[in-house]
Design an enzyme around this catalytic site. Structure first.
Site, mmCIF file in Angstrom:
data_model
loop_
_atom_site.group_PDB
_atom_site.id
_atom_site.type_symbol
_atom_site.label_atom_id
_atom_site.label_comp_id
_atom_site.label_asym_id
_atom_site.label_seq_id
_atom_site.Cartn_x
_atom_site.Cartn_y
_atom_site.Cartn_z
ATOM 1 N N LEU A 275 0.855 -1.187 0.000
ATOM 2 C CA LEU A 275 0.000 0.000 0.000
ATOM 3 C C LEU A 275 0.886 1.230 0.000
ATOM 4 O O LEU A 275 1.507 1.550 1.007
ATOM 5 C CB LEU A 275 -0.906 0.013 1.236
ATOM 6 C CG LEU A 275 -1.698 -1.267 1.555
ATOM 7 C CD1 LEU A 275 -2.561 -1.054 2.806
ATOM 8 C CD2 LEU A 275 -2.562 -1.661 0.369
ATOM 9 N N GLY B 151 5.472 5.463 -2.377
ATOM 10 C CA GLY B 151 6.248 6.687 -2.191
ATOM 11 C C GLY B 151 7.709 6.335 -1.955
ATOM 12 O O GLY B 151 8.213 5.361 -2.512
ATOM 13 N N GLY C 109 7.909 2.956 0.022
ATOM 14 C CA GLY C 109 7.292 1.928 -0.823
ATOM 15 C C GLY C 109 8.165 1.608 -2.024
ATOM 16 O O GLY C 109 8.408 0.438 -2.347
ATOM 17 N N GLU D 52 9.270 -2.812 12.587
ATOM 18 C CA GLU D 52 10.679 -2.440 12.751
ATOM 19 C C GLU D 52 10.994 -1.100 12.099
ATOM 20 O O GLU D 52 11.773 -0.303 12.638
ATOM 21 C CB GLU D 52 11.566 -3.536 12.155
ATOM 22 C CG GLU D 52 13.052 -3.346 12.345
ATOM 23 C CD GLU D 52 13.455 -3.326 13.811
ATOM 24 O OE1 GLU D 52 13.608 -2.203 14.326
ATOM 25 O OE2 GLU D 52 13.599 -4.384 14.430
ATOM 26 N N VAL E 146 10.589 2.751 13.852
ATOM 27 C CA VAL E 146 11.496 3.409 14.792
ATOM 28 C C VAL E 146 12.930 3.291 14.287
ATOM 29 O O VAL E 146 13.424 2.183 14.050
ATOM 30 C CB VAL E 146 11.409 2.784 16.203
ATOM 31 C CG1 VAL E 146 12.339 3.516 17.157
ATOM 32 C CG2 VAL E 146 9.984 2.802 16.726
ATOM 33 N N GLU F 251 11.109 19.136 6.390
ATOM 34 C CA GLU F 251 9.910 19.380 5.596
ATOM 35 C C GLU F 251 9.630 20.883 5.510
ATOM 36 O O GLU F 251 10.114 21.666 6.329
ATOM 37 C CB GLU F 251 8.691 18.718 6.267
ATOM 38 C CG GLU F 251 8.893 17.281 6.666
ATOM 39 C CD GLU F 251 8.450 16.304 5.590
ATOM 40 O OE1 GLU F 251 7.752 16.740 4.645
ATOM 41 O OE2 GLU F 251 8.815 15.121 5.680
ATOM 42 N N LYS G 272 7.812 7.575 18.159
ATOM 43 C CA LYS G 272 8.752 6.449 18.180
ATOM 44 C C LYS G 272 9.054 6.029 19.621
ATOM 45 O O LYS G 272 9.116 4.839 19.941
ATOM 46 C CB LYS G 272 10.038 6.842 17.452
ATOM 47 C CG LYS G 272 9.822 7.104 15.963
ATOM 48 C CD LYS G 272 11.017 7.839 15.356
ATOM 49 C CE LYS G 272 10.829 8.102 13.874
ATOM 50 N NZ LYS G 272 11.859 9.048 13.366
ATOM 51 N N GLY H 123 15.133 7.482 5.186
ATOM 52 C CA GLY H 123 15.632 7.323 3.819
ATOM 53 C C GLY H 123 15.030 6.107 3.166
ATOM 54 O O GLY H 123 14.572 5.176 3.819
#
Lengths: 435, 435
Positions: B9, B12, B15, B129, B132, B190, B205, B302
């Site tokens: 799903l 980006g 993904g 996993e 965090v 951002e 986190k 990243g």
């Protein structure tokens, strides 16, 4: 659920620690594992001492074979060390269908292939988190945490004794022999320190890390091993001046033509975290193609840090023993039928950077001769310092090279040492930039 | 064996990275997992772009619900983010008996209890996993590697944006606003940086780390959160002078009466490895009663580092899906029926050390008044510096205190600020020795 029943072979430092941690944290561990993990039988050489330590909690026996053959035992924990009796016991336990947890790096580095093959055949697990870097879950990280990656290399400080000695040599400017004597007095080094200071212990551990990183069988006999006993204060100081620290590193790298597997004193840039791992601490740096570099740091030895890893393995076995064997984590991280036959490269075929120090007559043309020899051997120089030797007509020259093949460096060193203007052997140390 | 079939799903950054890593390292991953892991279906908003990226390897669909309801899919990977649609999709996937892997910390920090409860009921795994510290296998380390231990505390640099900003502020002596602007230009921050710089992302986190360390439900709404936007260069310099660095830490500690859960700028001794984690890197320090301190370091964000964690979870699910659900690793590390109801402590009840800075009139008796107030509040002073302010009759005073309870510190600060000789608000930062 019924408790998992554990038989403990050996009640020394780590055995005692394991017994303590399992007792002290019994509830916390059961809250995680979903059932209790109980030591029901212990073997020890000194029965009286063992009984006084264990109390009524477990049966103490003299014969460890009584434990590995006991049908009521689910998991055998081997903590007696060595690779003679320990090998027999582990194989016998597996033959009896028991899972095994061990902290024994020498055993697995030498006999791991035989042991893992039998375990696969019998459908049992052999776990060894405690065999490398004590309490740091580095086996788990590589075998399970980084499974997405092609591992490119692993570099680690995996022997606390030598790291303590090197830290003290640097901090206090003392020679190796003095610091070793002090480490022995403090209990950081054994009466016979060979195993640690000559790099054998680190090579056992590196052999295991290399196997799980690259999916090759354990091949301890192919490891290149060089210790720290001949490391001089002079080189520690020059390294410092050039922005480097010297650590005993275990380095294993995947190359297109094979795998490097080597333990030796190594210059690393002083600003790297690994260079700042001091005293008896351990740390392992792992480079993967997707994740980049990750580092794992902690206590590499000691009663309870090592017990922490043993007990984590016990919890894992408790969790995984109902999974079908084909879906469990493979012993060496890769499925037995998918192991690689990439060879371990001899040290002459290794590619790394070098620190070269030599003493020359301070006369015109010397440097030209030496740099010509290096250039002829395709060795390019990263940096250089030259220092006059006080009260003499000689000078020390130190080169840091870029990456070169060791056999070229050996050839160049032989030619350099043959020059009439060169007045010393060439001291050669390897250098890793770790980036 | 049949490949495991994955529905993705979101295509980006993470993904796309997950798709790439699974494709590039397909063989390496299969050699480890014992079977192939294949993305068969992808949902994305931009179908054309997604199709050009995925090619013929997988079907691209616009409706993510088509994936979570597809009977041919074994595992759903949720990488669309947010906690609205993502929550619906994850719950629906679980309801359809699918295992879920997600990198969505906001979702789990807020709705984890609901999601994990449904997953336990349905006998499926929800793995996180990647939520965090990106590629660092820290969830695995705490949940599986340190199971022998009573975890005492966890302290981590778990937001790369703020660590980059703080590293630059210290290295270059620039104010927050300038470095933030630069970080935005470089893509480290951002356009709306609130979420990162005000500590919200780190608190998400930390909430997850706290739950798995101590076996408590996720309680994001009880976390204390303080960001770095009002941190001044003055305090970074004074901290440096006193031998400390300032990092945005997530700290969670088990106390007898409850659990501390707090994110704030924190002074830590400059010699600690954690203080030397620079730039956008992440690191987490975990203190266990048996193992002592262990540290985990790597890239916290990243494309491929995060994908590394997603794929490791996919391999774990592949391995564990044949284990009976009671023996799998519990979602929050502890068995659902064995969770603790220890409360999260309000910030006033936290115990830590403090850095206090204030400006006073440089007249006799000021220091006596202030130190008397601190002593009355049971706050003892570890060190102190006093600096005259150039061209004025005022001075800066900085105290480092020993451990004290925050409500006592608040009371003392109020009394100090009321003194006529005190000419500023008291700047208060928390300090952790991490040992």
């Amino acid at each position: 659920m019924e408790p998992i029943r554990v038989g403990l072979l050996g009640l020394g430092v780590v055995g005692g620690g394991t017994f303590n941690v399992l007792a002290r944290n019994a509830e916390e561990i059961a809250r995680r594992a979903g059932r209790h993990i109980v030591v029901t039988k212990v073997s020890a050489r000194d029965l009286v001492k063992a009984k006084s330590r264990v109390g009524d909690a477990a049966q103490v026996v003299a014969d460890p074979f009584e434990i590995v053959r006991d049908p009521s035992i689910d998991i055998v924990v081997e903590l007696i060390g060595g690779d003679g009796l320990a090998r027999e016991l582990v194989l016998e336990a597996i033959a009896h269908g028991k899972h095994v947890v061990t902290a024994n790096k020498a055993l697995l580095a030498k006999h791991g292939n035989e042991i893992f093959a039998l375990a696969s055949e019998k459908g049992v697990m052999v776990m060894f988190e405690a065999a490398v870097a004590g309490g740091i879950p580095i086996i788990k990280a590589i075998r399970e945490g980084l499974t997405a990656n092609q591992i490119e290399w692993v570099a680690g400080i995996i022997n606390g004794t030598t790291n303590f000695i090197l830290s003290e040599m640097r901090a206090r400017g003392l020679p190796f022999a003095d610091v070793l004597a002090e480490a022995q007095k403090l209990g950081y080094a054994e009466a016979d320190p060979t195993f640690d200071v000559e790099g054998v212990d680190a090579a056992h551990k590196l052999t295991l890390l290399s196997a799980i990183a690259f999916g090759v069988p354990v091949q301890f006999d192919k490891a290149y091993i060089e210790g720290i006993s001949s490391l001089s204060q002079t080189d520690i100081s020059y390294a410092e001046e050039l922005g480097y620290r010297i650590k005993l590193l275990g380095v294993t790298k995947a190359r297109p033509d094979g795998i490097e597997l080597r333990v030796h004193p190594t210059l690393i840039p002083a600003k790297r975290l690994l260079a700042n791992v001091e005293g008896a601490m351990n740390a392992v740096l792992v480079q993967g193609d997707a994740v980049g570099a990750t580092l794992y740091y902690g206590k590499g030895a000691g009663e309870e840090p090592t017990a922490s890893a043993v007990v984590a393995d016990l919890v894992d076995v408790t969790r995984l023993h109902t999974a079908d064997p084909e879906h469990r984590v493979p012993h060496l991280a890769f499925q037995p039928q998918s192991m690689s036959d990439k060879p371990i490269l001899p040290i002459e075929a290794v590619t790394t950077s070098y620190y070269l120090r030599l003493t020359v007559d301070d006369v015109p043309g010397v440097l030209a001769e030496i740099t010509r020899i290096l250039a002829d051997a395709s060795i390019s120089i990263g940096s250089m310092i030259q220092k006059p030797r006080e009260g003499s007509t000689q000078a020390d020259i130190i080169f840091l090279t870029h990456e070169a093949i060791e056999r070229n460096v050996n050839a160049a060193i032989a030619r350099i040492e043959a020059l009439t203007t060169v007045q010393s052997k060439v001291t050669r140390l390897r250098l890793e930039n770790l980036a």
